[in-house]
Scaffold this motif. Sequence first.
Motif, PDB file in Angstrom:
ATOM      1  N   ALA A   1       0.715  -1.117  -0.039  1.00  0.00           N
ATOM      2  CA  ALA A   1      -0.187  -0.015  -0.180  1.00  0.00           C
ATOM      3  C   ALA A   1       0.947   1.527  -0.165  1.00  0.00           C
ATOM      4  N   LEU A   2       2.142   1.256   0.715  1.00  0.00           N
ATOM      5  CA  LEU A   2       2.803   2.316   0.667  1.00  0.00           C
ATOM      6  C   LEU A   2       3.369   2.783  -0.691  1.00  0.00           C
TER       7      LEU A   2
ATOM      8  N   LEU B   1      -3.432  -5.849  -5.830  1.00  0.00           N
ATOM      9  CA  LEU B   1      -2.146  -6.595  -5.685  1.00  0.00           C
ATOM     10  C   LEU B   1      -1.852  -6.216  -3.956  1.00  0.00           C
ATOM     11  N   ILE B   2      -2.337  -5.373  -3.450  1.00  0.00           N
ATOM     12  CA  ILE B   2      -2.432  -4.933  -2.009  1.00  0.00           C
ATOM     13  C   ILE B   2      -2.914  -6.053  -1.334  1.00  0.00           C
ATOM     14  N   SER B   3      -4.346  -6.511  -1.840  1.00  0.00           N
ATOM     15  CA  SER B   3      -4.802  -7.435  -1.065  1.00  0.00           C
ATOM     16  C   SER B   3      -4.276  -8.906  -1.229  1.00  0.00           C
TER      17      SER B   3
ATOM     18  N   ARG C   1      -7.937   3.410   0.818  1.00  0.00           N
ATOM     19  CA  ARG C   1      -7.985   2.882  -0.511  1.00  0.00           C
ATOM     20  C   ARG C   1      -8.294   4.248  -1.401  1.00  0.00           C
ATOM     21  N   GLY C   2      -8.663   5.449  -1.001  1.00  0.00           N
ATOM     22  CA  GLY C   2      -9.037   6.760  -1.649  1.00  0.00           C
ATOM     23  C   GLY C   2      -7.815   7.130  -2.242  1.00  0.00           C
TER      24      GLY C   2
ATOM     25  N   THR D   1      -0.096   6.886   4.941  1.00  0.00           N
ATOM     26  CA  THR D   1      -0.290   6.869   6.050  1.00  0.00           C
ATOM     27  C   THR D   1      -0.064   5.530   6.860  1.00  0.00           C
ATOM     28  N   VAL D   2       0.263   4.383   6.124  1.00  0.00           N
ATOM     29  CA  VAL D   2       0.487   3.177   6.643  1.00  0.00           C
ATOM     30  C   VAL D   2       1.806   3.307   7.647  1.00  0.00           C
TER      31      VAL D   2
END
Length: 265
Positions: free
Chosen positions: A65-66, A127-129, A116-117, A72-73
């Motif tokens: 996600a980063l 891919l994140i999932s 996600r936004g 924010t992660v």
Amino acid sequence: MTTGTTTAGRRISPVFVAIVAITAVSGWAVWAGFAEQTTFAVFLFVTAAWIVSLCLHEYAHARTALHSGDTTVSTKGYLTLNPFAYTHALLSIVLPVLFVIMGGIGLPGGAVFIERGRIRGRWRHSLISAAGPLTNVLFALVCTAPFWLDALDGVPVAFRYALGFLALLQVTAAILNSVPVPGLDGYGVIEPWLSHSLRRTVEPFAPFGLIAVFGLLWVPEVNAAFFDAIDAILRSLGVSEFETYCGLDAYRFWQTPNPVCAVNG
């Protein structure tokens, strides 16, 4: 100040380092037969290694996600590998460990919260999932490497059983988490490709997805088919059903051991 916060948010947590240390020490105890009750060492080794894999699973989500746009992660502490930093520590760590202890099954944990936004592109969302289950797949390949590389000469039987059982947990976690049911990573992979109306329709069911999948495993026919598939995958990696069974038997140190498995003495 921002730079310091970002750096701290990516520094590996001492909690995770401690868990890795427990994994290493207990693994050495299993290998060396150091403890008179080797099965207790198996319990510590598998449980600690399982928690490490859970941390890596969540880390994979966050790290992907980063790089996909959600910075924010880092401030949320997801990149520290600290199991207590997750949004749902109970779902991510406590319940999966309890299910291993009670049922010997690798229950997937709750995912980290991704904004996600901030992420553009359906492939990135998918891919994140997928990153979490893929981590379990990689962990399973590492655990089974001595088996499919035919490098078991000199590996103590207790350690071999422990690796077999740990591989079982990784494979079950990867498969269960890949089921395309709302609330699981498998659904997260396909969700970006679904229509907006369909996503809105199934969204309320997300909190119950894992419960529904687990409930299905109580159906004898589904349970048998599921574990037959698990056994087939593990056999293809060189791990026999006997080894995974004896790994579970050794893990449950509080029960009378099956003499057929005999890891002590």
